[in-house]
Design a protein around this motif. Structure first.
Motif, PDB file in Angstrom:
ATOM      1  N   CYS A   1       0.818  -1.213   0.000  1.00 60.66           N
ATOM      2  CA  CYS A   1       0.000   0.000   0.000  1.00 60.66           C
ATOM      3  C   CYS A   1       0.852   1.264   0.000  1.00 60.66           C
ATOM      4  CB  CYS A   1      -0.944  -0.007   1.186  1.00 60.66           C
ATOM      5  SG  CYS A   1      -2.311  -1.152   0.915  1.00 60.66           S
TER       6      CYS A   1
ATOM      7  N   ASP B   1       6.522  -7.108   2.527  1.00 64.51           N
ATOM      8  CA  ASP B   1       7.739  -6.652   1.851  1.00 64.51           C
ATOM      9  C   ASP B   1       8.983  -7.042   2.639  1.00 64.51           C
ATOM     10  OD1 ASP B   1       8.350  -4.780  -0.524  1.00 64.51           O
ATOM     11  OD2 ASP B   1       9.629  -3.986   1.065  1.00 64.51           O
TER      12      ASP B   1
ATOM     13  N   GLY C   1      -1.909  -5.815   2.617  1.00 66.23           N
ATOM     14  CA  GLY C   1      -2.966  -4.845   2.365  1.00 66.23           C
ATOM     15  C   GLY C   1      -3.286  -4.725   0.887  1.00 66.23           C
ATOM     16  N   MET C   2      -2.286  -4.337   0.132  1.00 66.25           N
ATOM     17  CA  MET C   2      -2.535  -3.959  -1.266  1.00 66.25           C
ATOM     18  C   MET C   2      -3.148  -5.064  -2.111  1.00 66.25           C
ATOM     19  SD  MET C   2      -0.093  -2.341  -4.121  1.00 66.25           S
ATOM     20  CE  MET C   2      -0.698  -0.676  -4.091  1.00 66.25           C
TER      21      MET C   2
HETATM   22  C1  LIG Z   1       7.741  -9.964  -6.997  1.00 67.42           C
HETATM   23  C2  LIG Z   1       6.393  -9.583  -6.553  1.00 67.42           C
HETATM   24  N1  LIG Z   1       5.589 -10.491  -5.979  1.00 67.42           N
HETATM   25  C3  LIG Z   1       4.331 -10.153  -5.589  1.00 67.42           C
HETATM   26  C4  LIG Z   1       3.872  -8.882  -5.768  1.00 67.42           C
HETATM   27  C5  LIG Z   1       2.447  -8.542  -5.371  1.00 67.42           C
HETATM   28  N2  LIG Z   1       2.303  -7.755  -4.149  1.00 67.42           N
HETATM   29  C6  LIG Z   1       2.064  -6.428  -4.190  1.00 67.42           C
HETATM   30  S1  LIG Z   1       1.844  -5.737  -2.688  1.00 67.42           S
HETATM   31  C7  LIG Z   1       2.048  -7.238  -1.916  1.00 67.42           C
HETATM   32  C8  LIG Z   1       1.911  -7.395  -0.430  1.00 67.42           C
HETATM   33  C9  LIG Z   1       2.392  -6.233   0.349  1.00 67.42           C
HETATM   34  O1  LIG Z   1       2.073  -6.404   1.667  1.00 67.42           O
HETATM   35  P1  LIG Z   1       2.756  -5.596   2.823  1.00 67.42           P
HETATM   36  O2  LIG Z   1       4.212  -5.499   2.587  1.00 67.42           O
HETATM   37  O3  LIG Z   1       2.341  -6.217   4.102  1.00 67.42           O
HETATM   38  O4  LIG Z   1       2.199  -4.092   2.647  1.00 67.42           O
HETATM   39  P2  LIG Z   1       0.753  -3.480   2.879  1.00 67.42           P
HETATM   40  O5  LIG Z   1       0.072  -3.486   1.537  1.00 67.42           O
HETATM   41  O6  LIG Z   1       0.045  -4.308   3.904  1.00 67.42           O
HETATM   42  O7  LIG Z   1       0.994  -2.076   3.351  1.00 67.42           O
HETATM   43  C10 LIG Z   1       2.292  -8.250  -2.852  1.00 67.42           C
HETATM   44  C11 LIG Z   1       2.460  -9.680  -2.521  1.00 67.42           C
HETATM   45  C12 LIG Z   1       4.748  -7.946  -6.390  1.00 67.42           C
HETATM   46  N3  LIG Z   1       4.381  -6.682  -6.640  1.00 67.42           N
HETATM   47  N4  LIG Z   1       5.989  -8.305  -6.749  1.00 67.42           N
END
Ligand SMILES: Cc1ncc(C[n+]2csc(CCOP(=O)(O)OP(=O)(O)O)c2C)c(N)n1
Ligand code: SF4
Lengths: 352, 249
Positions: B52, B96, B126-127
């Protein structure tokens, strides 16, 4: 000009330093570990930074970070390591950052072996990472050429804000040859990147460097900027070598190490009165399509020789457009064919 | 008229894209206030993550970039090694930092990389729409743990501070939350110390901030705060794990 005997990997390292590179991030893998080793010894002597990373994944992202600040930065690896870098290469290409990569290609696919091969041609020239992007890819065939192309790689990367790749192989990396090194580049003469680099938003709007936009219409525009840039590079930066093609009936096409072996084949054939020439692309992207096509009017046959299953062959066929027969000979898995072997295969094709 | 509260200079003009009640916004503001107070805006660079906060680089009034998923500590390393005079911080979610980017964060911390990491732990992705994160609590329902996270299938919640505190390169490490005004103050102090660890060239600094995701937790913002207090705190105790910065004079 003083000639010195140097090993290929070390020659590339020294050339990079002379080209103004002071930052090297890398992870060991055979057959190129002498290059990071050389840099670990040499960079501190010129106030540079060498860092052995935890993985190729980290390496390529450290390159991304350093390139964001407009710094001349390099890494080297071998096939499986370069595969791991593909994610970052795609990001760096899209973010339009200059960085220099060296892939000392070994036998593959998979873990393969540690002998010289050319199986990463497609990865280097057709992608490898995701999305539409291109790497400026230079394929040296001698240690001297590796030195010259390393310097060129930095300059082209800077000029076009695009990653550049030295596509070598284990043979070139390990061989010793006499070379003349260029002078040390005066660091104050390196290109000025202050219009886009991340250096702290002092007295100006922030510089934002990314490889994405959530709006497809904006992203398409970013893609089109890249397309235009690639067209310009294709127009201005093709490089190739022709050897005895003026009166040739048969032209061997070969790149990199096998290109120099093919040169011996040309001389062997000429001794027997067979008029053979050599066309050796030096930039494999952009590929010298037109110069090769021109030869199709003059010769009877092409003979493509590679150390892979026929990857550059596709580009050769695109150039020739079916106007003349294109035969193919290859060895794989890290096997380097001898000039004799190639010559015998060629003679078989022409019934001699 | 006396101005007693205004937008920090280190925040840009762009409106946050976060959901109502999400703590990302509060945390952005705290980082910006700290950067202002330290007077380092003009030499600080932000490395945004995937998640996000992928847009974080647009919200700060400083140079910035977006790293590939999980690789922010490596990107920050490249920046810092090429320009040691600049300050750099990564801003990362739990997916992340604690899943795809585990290697990068551990090695940057262990090298004592002089960077600062703001780690936002909301126990979920989240995202991408609420899938399990390494930090998801046991029994917690997510879109990929529809029956609740089970240790035997999904493993246990990851405790990044507890792992990282063993790394010799770490100069400051704390876990905080922002659910009360007092917590907000404490978090700000922790962020400042994590930056001071970098400014004073002591090593790696990180603040893990427990955070809400009302949207993917499927509960309203107020109940989310309560849920965080009651469920996340027992699993992720707050505290300072490493402090080589010392008290401010
Ligand atoms: C190599 C890769 N794998 C998967 C994704 C898909 N992806 C985008 S955001 C995300 C999860 C992020 O979660 P977090 O770090 O907890 O952040 P939040 O959105 O909760 O703030 C994933 C798996 C990506 N962009 N790149
Ligand atoms: S999805 Fe969750 S983490 Fe993302 S902005 Fe909304 S509340 Fe915040």
């Amino acid at each position: 000009m003083e000639k010195v005997m140097v090993k290929g990997t070390e020659a590339i390292g020294e050339a990079a330093i002379r080209a103004g590179c002071r930052h090297f991030f890398g992870y060991p893998i055979t057959p190129q570990s002498e290059l990071p080793e050389y840099m670990s010894k040499r960079l501190p002597e010129v106030d540079g930074v060498f860092l052995q990373t935890e993985s190729e994944v980290a390496t390529v992202n450290m390159l991304y970070g350093a390139a964001c600040t407009g710094t001349r930065v390099m890494t080297s690896t071998s096939s499986p390591g370069f595969s791991l870098m593909m994610e970052g290469v795609s990001y760096i290409a899209c973010a339009q950052l200059p960085a220099v990569f060296v892939n000392v290609v070994r036998g593959g696919p998979g873990l393969g072996d540690i002998q010289p091969a050319q199986g990463d041609y497609w990865q280097a020239t057709k992608g490898g990472g995701h999305g539409d992007y291109k790497l400026i890819t230079l394929a040296p065939s001698t240690v001297q050429e590796a030195v010259d192309l390393t310097v060129l790689a930095f300059d082209l990367a800077d000029k076009y804000r695009n990653p550049a790749l030295i596509l070598a192989d284990g043979l070139l990396g390990q061989m010793m040859e006499p070379v003349v090194f260029p002078d040390f580049r005066d660091l104050s003469t390196l290109p000025d990147h202050s219009s886009w680099a991340m250096t702290g938003a002092k007295g100006r709007k922030p510089h934002l460097i990314t490889s994405f936009d959530i709006d497809p219409y904006v992203l398409e525009k970013m893609n089109l900027v890249l397309v235009e840039k690639y067209k310009e590079i294709e127009k201005k930066e093709i490089r190739w070598e022709e050897y005895k093609t003026e009166d040739a009936n048969i032209v061997i096409t070969a790149f990199g190490t096998i290109g120099r072996i093919a040169k011996s084949v040309v001389d062997m054939a000429r001794k027997d009165g067979i008029k053979v020439g050599l066309f050796r692309p030096i930039t494999v992207w952009p590929f010298p399509y037109e110069p090769l096509e021109k030869l199709a009017d003059k010769v009877d046959m092409f003979f493509d020789v590679e150390m892979n299953m026929g990857q550059m062959l596709e580009d050769v066929l695109i150039s020739i457009k079916g106007r003349k027969p294109v035969k193919f000979y290859s060895r794989m898995g890290g096997v380097v064919p001898t000039p004799n072997e190639i010559y015998e295969a060629l003679k078989k094709e022409i019934g001699r | 008229m006396q101005v007693i509260y205004k937008k920090p200079e280190a925040l840009g003009e762009k409106e946050f894209t976060y959901c109502p009640g999400c703590h990302h916004g509060i945390i952005h503001r705290l980082v910006a206030e700290v950067v202002d107070e330290l007077g380092i805006r003009e030499k600080t660079l932000v490395v945004a993550p995937i998640g996000c906060s992928v847009f974080a680089y647009q919200f700060f009034n400083m140079d910035g970039t977006v790293a590939p998923h999980g690789r922010a500590p490596a990107v920050a390393t490249g920046i810092k090694r090429s320009r040691p005079d600049l300050m750099v911080f990564t801003y990362q979610g739990d997916g992340d930092l604690a899943a795809i980017g585990t290697a990068e964060i551990i090695h940057a911390a262990n090298r004592g990389e002089k960077i600062t990491t703001i780690f936002v732990n909301n126990a979920i992705y989240g995202m991408t729409g609420g899938q399990m994160a390494p930090t998801t609590l046991l029994g917690m329902k997510t879109t990929t743990t529809p029956y609740g996270r089970k240790a035997e299938n999904d493993g246990y919640p990851m405790h990044m501070c507890e792992f990282l505190k063993e790394a010799k390169g770490v100069a400051y490490l704390a876990r905080t939350k922002v659910t009360t005004p007092q917590d907000v103050e404490k978090t700000k102090k922790a962020i400042k110390k994590a930056f001071l660890a970098q400014i004073n060239e002591l090593g790696f600094g990180m603040v893990e901030i427990l955070s809400t995701c009302p949207t993917n937790w499927g509960i309203d913002p107020i109940t989310s705060m309560k849920w965080l207090e009651e469920n996340m705190i027992p699993e992720y105790p707050l505290g300072v794990f490493v402090d080589k910065v010392g008290d401010e004079k």
